[in-house]
Design an enzyme around this catalytic site. Structure first.
Site, PDB file in Angstrom:
ATOM      1  N   TYR A  51       0.879  -1.441  -0.166  1.00  0.00           N
ATOM      2  CA  TYR A  51      -0.029  -0.402  -0.350  1.00  0.00           C
ATOM      3  C   TYR A  51       0.939   1.268   0.335  1.00  0.00           C
ATOM      4  O   TYR A  51       1.295   1.687   0.925  1.00  0.00           O
ATOM      5  CB  TYR A  51      -1.431   0.072   1.564  1.00  0.00           C
ATOM      6  CG  TYR A  51      -1.912  -1.253   1.245  1.00  0.00           C
ATOM      7  CD1 TYR A  51      -2.090  -2.196  -0.011  1.00  0.00           C
ATOM      8  CD2 TYR A  51      -2.599  -1.580   2.219  1.00  0.00           C
ATOM      9  CE1 TYR A  51      -3.145  -2.960   0.148  1.00  0.00           C
ATOM     10  CE2 TYR A  51      -3.404  -2.327   2.689  1.00  0.00           C
ATOM     11  CZ  TYR A  51      -3.543  -3.023   1.470  1.00  0.00           C
ATOM     12  OH  TYR A  51      -4.526  -4.578   1.514  1.00  0.00           O
TER      13      TYR A  51
ATOM     14  N   PRO B  87     -15.352  -5.074   1.733  1.00  0.00           N
ATOM     15  CA  PRO B  87     -16.428  -5.251   3.087  1.00  0.00           C
ATOM     16  C   PRO B  87     -17.383  -4.061   2.762  1.00  0.00           C
ATOM     17  O   PRO B  87     -18.669  -4.718   2.989  1.00  0.00           O
ATOM     18  CB  PRO B  87     -16.073  -4.917   4.172  1.00  0.00           C
ATOM     19  CG  PRO B  87     -14.737  -3.546   4.914  1.00  0.00           C
ATOM     20  CD  PRO B  87     -13.802  -4.229   3.301  1.00  0.00           C
ATOM     21  N   LEU B  88     -17.979  -3.031   1.576  1.00  0.00           N
ATOM     22  CA  LEU B  88     -19.158  -2.364   1.601  1.00  0.00           C
ATOM     23  C   LEU B  88     -18.717  -2.946   0.218  1.00  0.00           C
ATOM     24  O   LEU B  88     -19.430  -1.936  -1.057  1.00  0.00           O
ATOM     25  CB  LEU B  88     -18.888  -0.920   1.887  1.00  0.00           C
ATOM     26  CG  LEU B  88     -18.740  -0.590   2.958  1.00  0.00           C
ATOM     27  CD1 LEU B  88     -18.595   0.317   3.873  1.00  0.00           C
ATOM     28  CD2 LEU B  88     -19.962  -1.343   3.786  1.00  0.00           C
ATOM     29  N   GLY B  89     -18.087  -3.647  -0.912  1.00  0.00           N
ATOM     30  CA  GLY B  89     -17.991  -3.809  -2.386  1.00  0.00           C
ATOM     31  C   GLY B  89     -18.149  -2.367  -3.200  1.00  0.00           C
ATOM     32  O   GLY B  89     -16.841  -1.703  -2.728  1.00  0.00           O
TER      33      GLY B  89
END
Length: 284
Positions: free
Chosen positions: A70, A216-218
């Site tokens: 990252y 996790p929220l697409g």
């Protein structure tokens, strides 16, 4: 009634024992977005990025996930500068991917020498002698999977790593990894709209392995959750996180953001208790 995200006072998610011994709140923070655009280079304002980390931990987030790719190296460095030494924070990072800034790709590399070199950089940037959780970021098809995981086992044996995790794996690969070393966590893509790895999640539940859903929220497309969100004076994103927390006791969501306000909103999702009827609505 006030909007729920303005009410974030603490992380109210329950806890999970990573590796059976290190207790963390199940709602964590993913630090990928603390970098520049396309996850390459530093953010425009590094002090603001550090404030996001400080605010998350102030509100009770004690599980932070990052990776050496990252930035690359940027996210780990910012975490080390902002939070080390880690008295009440469990930090997970990953090795096994590198970045190509020419096309933004994430080439895989599971060669033992590369992994051993990678962890030295991670230890330095995170300002620690031992990494709480070190994860094999993605299987390299050019390296035998058991051999690659064996490098992580060696690092644990040497004291550079407390727990080993794997990421982006099938059940078969997870079983192979568990034959080599104790696996504390699995990190696969998972959210309301993408439940492809439900079988892996079921396996993790059976063996008490933490399941960390990335994205996790697409893609952010949570259309259809408006009514449930209205019931809780919440946002659709908060409902998506609440659903993950209630879907499985081994689920460790790590929503990421570069905004203090968004951190507070995400953490406030731990206050939401969905009814069985609402869960059925969401899942259908």
């Amino acid at each position: 009634m006030a909007v729920l995200h303005s009410m974030a006072t603490e992380n109210r998610s329950d806890t999970f024992d990573i590796g059976g011994e290190d207790t963390v709140h199940r709602l964590g923070y993913g630090a990928m977005r603390l970098t520049g655009e396309e996850i390459i280079g530093p953010p425009d304002d590094e002090e603001e990025a550090k404030e996001v980390l400080h605010r998350a931990t102030e509100l009770g987030v004690d599980f932070i996930d990052t990776a050496d790719s990252y930035g690359p190296a940027v996210s780990e460095r910012l975490i080390g500068e902002a939070l080390a030494p880690y008295e009440d924070v469990f930090v997970a990072t990953k090795g096994g991917l590198w970045r190509d800034d020419r096309d933004g790709s994430w080439p895989k590399c599971g060669q033992p020498g590369y992994i051993r070199n990678s962890i030295l950089g991670s230890l330095d940037r995170l300002k620690t002698e031992t990494i709480d959780l070190y994860q094999y970021h993605r299987p390299d098809p050019d390296v035998d999977y058991a051999e690659a995981v064996g490098t992580f086992a060696d690092l644990k044996e040497e004291g550079k790593v407390n727990h080993v995790g794997v990421s982006n794996v099938s059940v078969e690969q997870l079983e192979t990894a568990r034959d080599v070393v104790e696996i504390a966590t699995v990190q696969n893509q998972y959210n309301i709209g993408d439940r492809e790895h439900e079988e892996v999640l079921d396996y993790c539940e059976e063996h008490d392995i933490g399941f960390i859903p990335w994205a996790p929220l697409g893609s952010g497309d949570l259309d259809g959750l408006g009514e449930v969100a209205d019931n809780h004076d919440a946002t659709e994103y908060q409902v998506g996180l609440a659903w993950l927390l209630q879907h499985s006791p081994v689920m460790l969501p790590i929503p990421g953001t570069s905004s203090v306000e968004h951190v507070e909103e995400n953490i406030a999702a731990s206050d939401i208790e969905l009814t069985d009827e609402e869960i059925e609505t969401i899942e259908n």
